[in-house]
Enzyme design. Sequence first.
Site, PDB file in Angstrom:
ATOM      1  N   ASN A  16       3.989 -40.322  -1.285  1.00 41.63           N
ATOM      2  CA  ASN A  16       3.453 -40.905  -0.048  1.00 41.63           C
ATOM      3  C   ASN A  16       2.478 -42.031  -0.429  1.00 41.63           C
ATOM      4  OD1 ASN A  16       1.609 -41.371   2.117  1.00 41.63           O
ATOM      5  ND2 ASN A  16       2.234 -39.446   3.064  1.00 41.63           N
ATOM      6  N   GLY A  18       0.612 -43.931   1.338  1.00 36.13           N
ATOM      7  CA  GLY A  18      -0.683 -43.862   2.031  1.00 36.13           C
ATOM      8  C   GLY A  18      -1.653 -42.988   1.247  1.00 36.13           C
ATOM      9  N   ASP A  76      -1.482 -31.490  -0.719  1.00 35.08           N
ATOM     10  CA  ASP A  76      -0.645 -31.099   0.409  1.00 35.08           C
ATOM     11  C   ASP A  76      -1.557 -31.081   1.613  1.00 35.08           C
ATOM     12  OD1 ASP A  76       2.232 -30.484   0.846  1.00 35.08           O
ATOM     13  OD2 ASP A  76       1.334 -28.904   2.051  1.00 35.08           O
ATOM     14  N   PHE A 159      -2.352 -44.118   7.673  1.00 33.90           N
ATOM     15  CA  PHE A 159      -0.939 -43.725   7.677  1.00 33.90           C
ATOM     16  C   PHE A 159      -0.797 -42.463   8.526  1.00 33.90           C
ATOM     17  CE2 PHE A 159      -0.948 -39.959   4.872  1.00 33.90           C
ATOM     18  CZ  PHE A 159      -2.196 -40.083   4.297  1.00 33.90           C
ATOM     19  N   TYR A 161      -0.627 -39.626  11.010  1.00 35.19           N
ATOM     20  CA  TYR A 161      -1.108 -39.404  12.375  1.00 35.19           C
ATOM     21  C   TYR A 161      -2.423 -40.133  12.666  1.00 35.19           C
ATOM     22  CZ  TYR A 161       2.397 -35.676  12.411  1.00 35.19           C
ATOM     23  OH  TYR A 161       3.577 -34.973  12.353  1.00 35.19           O
ATOM     24  N   ASP A 162      -2.886 -40.990  11.756  1.00 32.78           N
ATOM     25  CA  ASP A 162      -4.172 -41.661  11.956  1.00 32.78           C
ATOM     26  C   ASP A 162      -4.299 -42.373  13.314  1.00 32.78           C
ATOM     27  OD1 ASP A 162      -5.364 -40.818   9.625  1.00 32.78           O
ATOM     28  OD2 ASP A 162      -4.799 -42.580   8.467  1.00 32.78           O
ATOM     29  N   ARG A 188      -9.331 -35.469   2.937  1.00 31.80           N
ATOM     30  CA  ARG A 188      -9.003 -35.822   1.544  1.00 31.80           C
ATOM     31  C   ARG A 188     -10.290 -36.177   0.789  1.00 31.80           C
ATOM     32  NH1 ARG A 188      -5.210 -38.524   3.079  1.00 31.80           N
ATOM     33  NH2 ARG A 188      -3.779 -36.786   2.795  1.00 31.80           N
TER      34      ARG A 188
HETATM   35  P1  ITT Z   1       4.096 -35.838  -0.863  1.00 33.24           P
HETATM   36  O1  ITT Z   1       4.571 -34.415  -0.615  1.00 33.24           O
HETATM   37  O2  ITT Z   1       5.003 -36.609  -1.772  1.00 33.24           O
HETATM   38  O3  ITT Z   1       2.664 -35.883  -1.297  1.00 33.24           O
HETATM   39  P2  ITT Z   1       4.278 -36.043   2.032  1.00 33.24           P
HETATM   40  O4  ITT Z   1       4.036 -37.143   3.008  1.00 33.24           O
HETATM   41  O5  ITT Z   1       5.571 -35.249   2.162  1.00 33.24           O
HETATM   42  O6  ITT Z   1       4.140 -36.630   0.541  1.00 33.24           O
HETATM   43  P3  ITT Z   1       2.799 -33.658   2.786  1.00 33.24           P
HETATM   44  O7  ITT Z   1       3.981 -32.766   2.702  1.00 33.24           O
HETATM   45  O8  ITT Z   1       1.479 -33.169   2.263  1.00 33.24           O
HETATM   46  O9  ITT Z   1       3.052 -35.049   2.059  1.00 33.24           O
HETATM   47  O10 ITT Z   1       2.646 -34.075   4.321  1.00 33.24           O
HETATM   48  C1  ITT Z   1       1.485 -34.667   4.735  1.00 33.24           C
HETATM   49  C2  ITT Z   1       1.695 -35.259   6.106  1.00 33.24           C
HETATM   50  O11 ITT Z   1       0.543 -34.950   6.916  1.00 33.24           O
HETATM   51  C3  ITT Z   1       1.754 -36.781   6.016  1.00 33.24           C
HETATM   52  O12 ITT Z   1       3.071 -37.242   5.867  1.00 33.24           O
HETATM   53  C4  ITT Z   1       1.117 -37.190   7.344  1.00 33.24           C
HETATM   54  O13 ITT Z   1       2.077 -37.141   8.346  1.00 33.24           O
HETATM   55  C5  ITT Z   1       0.081 -36.088   7.572  1.00 33.24           C
HETATM   56  N1  ITT Z   1      -1.220 -36.484   6.993  1.00 33.24           N
HETATM   57  C6  ITT Z   1      -1.838 -35.961   5.887  1.00 33.24           C
HETATM   58  N2  ITT Z   1      -2.985 -36.591   5.633  1.00 33.24           N
HETATM   59  C7  ITT Z   1      -3.106 -37.548   6.571  1.00 33.24           C
HETATM   60  C8  ITT Z   1      -4.060 -38.545   6.832  1.00 33.24           C
HETATM   61  O14 ITT Z   1      -5.108 -38.726   6.037  1.00 33.24           O
HETATM   62  N3  ITT Z   1      -3.869 -39.340   7.882  1.00 33.24           N
HETATM   63  C9  ITT Z   1      -2.806 -39.195   8.685  1.00 33.24           C
HETATM   64  N4  ITT Z   1      -1.825 -38.301   8.499  1.00 33.24           N
HETATM   65  C10 ITT Z   1      -1.984 -37.472   7.454  1.00 33.24           C
END
Ligand code: ITT
Length: 206
Positions: A16, A18, A76, A159, A161-162, A188
């Site tokens: 990801n 972002g 995660d 990125f 849901y921000d 985070r």
């Molecule tokens: P990786 O597993 O490769 O790290 P991913 O996007 O699949 O990437 P996750 O399974 O942890 O990661 O899903 C996290 C999701 O939660 C992410 O795609 C966003 O939709 C949301 N999310 C997490 N942190 C966020 C943030 O700081 N701002 C906005 N949305 C966030």
Amino acid sequence: MSKKDKKTVLVLATRNEGKVKELKALLSDLPLEIRSLKDYPDAPEVLETGNTFFENAFQKAREIAQATGELALADDSGLEVDALKGRPGVYSARYAGPKATDEENYRKLLEELRDVPPEKRTARFRCVIVVYHPSGHWLKTEGTWEGLITTEPRGEHGFGYDPVFLIPELGKTAAEVPPEVKNKLSHRAKALAQLKQKLPAFLEAL
Ligand code: ITT
């Protein structure tokens, strides 16, 4: 440079972009050589089969540490919405389907919350971070960020849901504030602040 002075490599176990951006900014003051999965094109795609943020973070960090032979950090994270009994939670990235875009995900959320009044739109971001060393030693930290879900997306930063996550004390969404502000308040940022406290002793003990 002698071997002793060489910086420890830390591989960010995420695809990801972002997250990569935020993690790099938040880790920039540590004496580590930060790499991403772009530096390891053959690294495996880790399937997220866990039921908790911890299980998924652990799985991602362990697989990438074992595949690269380096210290790996996985995040995660997700959004828990009270009116939806904690959904989308661990399914945040795939809420609107397996290949859903960020916009499809937050539009689905707004639609599900269409009839929910402002005072019941409480939610939190949650982040679990696992750092895993190929020797099998690991470390876990976590952070949460409380907010409210808006009725319309606002802002261009960040990125996921921000654009629909309102920071109550600022009256702005997480996408309306610049990265420096989000990186002081976010789930985070809190998980990484804890990690920074624990990391020196962890590295020393390896
Ligand atoms: P990786 O597993 O490769 O790290 P991913 O996007 O699949 O990437 P996750 O399974 O942890 O990661 O899903 C996290 C999701 O939660 C992410 O795609 C966003 O939709 C949301 N999310 C997490 N942190 C966020 C943030 O700081 N701002 C906005 N949305 C966030």
